[in-house]
Structure formats: C-alpha cells, structure tokens
Scaffold this motif. Structure first.
Motif, mmCIF file in Angstrom:
data_model
loop_
_atom_site.group_PDB
_atom_site.id
_atom_site.type_symbol
_atom_site.label_atom_id
_atom_site.label_comp_id
_atom_site.label_asym_id
_atom_site.label_seq_id
_atom_site.Cartn_x
_atom_site.Cartn_y
_atom_site.Cartn_z
ATOM 1 N N GLY A 213 0.787 -1.226 0.000
ATOM 2 C CA GLY A 213 0.000 0.000 0.000
ATOM 3 C C GLY A 213 0.816 1.271 0.000
ATOM 4 O O GLY A 213 0.252 2.363 0.058
ATOM 5 N N SER A 214 2.155 1.164 -0.109
ATOM 6 C CA SER A 214 3.003 2.359 -0.062
ATOM 7 C C SER A 214 2.720 3.317 -1.212
ATOM 8 O O SER A 214 2.983 4.529 -1.089
ATOM 9 N N HIS A 215 2.177 2.800 -2.317
ATOM 10 C CA HIS A 215 1.864 3.682 -3.442
ATOM 11 C C HIS A 215 0.874 4.775 -3.053
ATOM 12 O O HIS A 215 0.853 5.844 -3.654
ATOM 13 N N ASN A 216 0.050 4.505 -2.030
ATOM 14 C CA ASN A 216 -0.951 5.483 -1.599
ATOM 15 C C ASN A 216 -0.337 6.663 -0.865
ATOM 16 O O ASN A 216 -0.886 7.765 -0.862
ATOM 17 N N THR A 217 0.802 6.448 -0.228
ATOM 18 C CA THR A 217 1.419 7.509 0.576
ATOM 19 C C THR A 217 2.625 8.151 -0.101
ATOM 20 O O THR A 217 3.078 9.215 0.323
ATOM 21 N N LYS A 218 3.148 7.529 -1.146
ATOM 22 C CA LYS A 218 4.360 8.048 -1.789
ATOM 23 C C LYS A 218 4.071 8.827 -3.071
ATOM 24 O O LYS A 218 4.995 9.292 -3.741
ATOM 25 N N GLY A 219 2.785 8.960 -3.412
ATOM 26 C CA GLY A 219 2.425 9.737 -4.599
ATOM 27 C C GLY A 219 2.845 9.081 -5.896
ATOM 28 O O GLY A 219 3.197 9.771 -6.864
ATOM 29 N N PHE A 220 2.781 7.751 -5.953
ATOM 30 C CA PHE A 220 3.176 7.031 -7.161
ATOM 31 C C PHE A 220 2.260 7.373 -8.321
ATOM 32 O O PHE A 220 1.038 7.375 -8.190
ATOM 33 N N ARG A 221 2.874 7.665 -9.464
ATOM 34 C CA ARG A 221 2.110 7.951 -10.680
ATOM 35 C C ARG A 221 2.463 6.891 -11.712
ATOM 36 O O ARG A 221 3.623 6.730 -12.074
ATOM 37 N N SER A 222 1.454 6.171 -12.165
ATOM 38 C CA SER A 222 1.708 5.138 -13.172
ATOM 39 C C SER A 222 1.520 5.662 -14.584
ATOM 40 O O SER A 222 1.848 4.993 -15.546
ATOM 41 N N VAL A 223 1.019 6.884 -14.728
ATOM 42 C CA VAL A 223 0.848 7.516 -16.027
ATOM 43 C C VAL A 223 1.672 8.783 -16.026
ATOM 44 O O VAL A 223 1.519 9.639 -15.157
ATOM 45 N N GLU A 224 2.584 8.885 -16.992
ATOM 46 C CA GLU A 224 3.469 10.040 -17.038
ATOM 47 C C GLU A 224 2.752 11.261 -17.604
ATOM 48 O O GLU A 224 1.894 11.144 -18.447
#
Length: 224
Positions: A213-224
C-alpha cells in the motif's frame, strides 16, 4: 506486442517508429521500442547483426536465419521478434509460467501472460516505479540505483497447473498477476504459487516484491 502494426525501416527517417520491421532476405526482425529494457543481450551477437552505432542498427542478413533466431530468443523483454515469410514466428512458451524477481531489477515473466489484451511469452515489468514505458522496464532502475536483492518471504505450495496468466497494472497501484504461475526469488527458489499475486510496482513497498500500500502515501504515478 504492445502494437501489432510494424513499419518498415526507413533509411531517411531520423528516428524510426516505435514498432519497426528490419527486413532481411530470409528472415526479418521486429523491434518494439516500448518493451526494450536495454539489457544489451542483442549487442553481444557477432558478425554485426546488431550494432547500435549504425542508423540501421539491425541487419538480419549479417547472420544466418538460425543465428538471428537464437539472438532474438534471448531478448529478456520480448522487444524483439522474428518474422519469416511475412508471418511472425511464434515461440513455444515454457511448460510453466514463472515470475522472477531479479536483483535490483525488473520482474521477468516467462510463459503465457496476457498484458493489455496481448499475449506474451516474455516480458520485463518495471518495479522501481520510474520507467518511462510503464508497465515495461526501460532500465531506469540502473540510473536510480534501485536496490532490492529479490528475496521473497514465502514458500511455494503445490506446483501450479498450466494455463494463461493475466497481468493487470492498476493505475497508481500494484500489479495483479492472476492465474497459474510461480513467483521465483532471485536465488532461483520457487517461493509462491498463489493463484493471485499483488506485486509492488512503485518501488517503495517495505515488503517487496509484494505490495503493502506504499503507493498510496508516496504519490506514485503510473501515467506520465
């Protein structure tokens, strides 16, 4: 492939299309730039078959059809394919589907995997979170010095039966890998045969290769 429309090599173009056919007398090589992770396996071929310093960097006629096929088959990302007589030569897939967690690198898929509606026998999926060609690896992990030795904190159950595996890369989230496959640790140990795997692709999980679930807190963007 990410695009089944290939464009013949244009000697006058400064940059070739993303999907380009490099024709030869007996066999042609199809190249999908979006799937290339720049592992340079092709560059190790002899007889100037592949040479990144040339404008036409793939010359199928500089080697025998058998040599060309052997080099194409060792491309780890599946960016290269072989064409003979105007037909794509489909490679026989391995008997078992595997997902290898490579040390400090991508997830290597081997078997029968459906990604974005297309079936692949080989693919390299980004797990550092920074590839410009998501979900595919483009070797950015090297520049970022992404570190993960590739252990897997689980033990495999019964070997899975054969069949197709579906890979879904959720926007802003993890990979869902659903179907009969074996997750293999970097050591080569068969580590997980769960029917559904949720694997990190943001690079920040504290439980790699699994998503936490770290993607929720680290601001991960899968679309550039």
């Amino acid at each position: 492939m990410s695009d089944d429309t290939f464009h013949d090599y244009d000697p006058d173009a400064a940059r070739q299309p993303q999907t380009t056919r490099y024709p030869g007398r007996e066999v042609s090589v199809l190249y999908d730039r979006a799937r290339c992770m720049h592992a340079a396996e092709c560059g190790r071929a002899g007889r100037s078959l592949f040479d990144g310093k040339r404008h036409k960097w793939i010359e199928p006629d500089n080697a025998s059809p058998e040599e060309v096929a052997a080099v194409v088959a060792r491309c780890p990302s599946g960016a290269l394919r072989l064409e003979r007589g105007g037909q794509v030569v489909e490679e026989p897939g391995p008997a078992a589907n595997t997902v290898l967690v490579s040390p400090d690198g991508p997830l290597f898929l081997r078997g029968t995997f459906e990604i974005d509606g297309a079936v692949h026998n080989r693919a390299a999926l980004c797990r550092c979170g920074a590839s410009a060609n998501k979900p595919y690896c483009d070797n950015t992990h090297v520049r970022l010095r992404f570190k993960d030795a590739g252990p897997v904190n689980s033990d495999a159950g019964e070997p899975p039966r054969g069949g197709k595996v579906t890979v879904t890369a959720f926007e802003g989230g993890p990979y869902e890998i659903a179907g009969p496959c074996t997750l293999v640790a970097a050591s080569g140990r068969a580590a997980d045969t769960s029917e559904t795997l949720w694997l990190c692709r943001c690079g920040n999980s504290g439980n790699k290769p699994y998503c936490d679930g770290s993607h929720n807190t680290k601001g991960f963007r899968s679309v550039e």
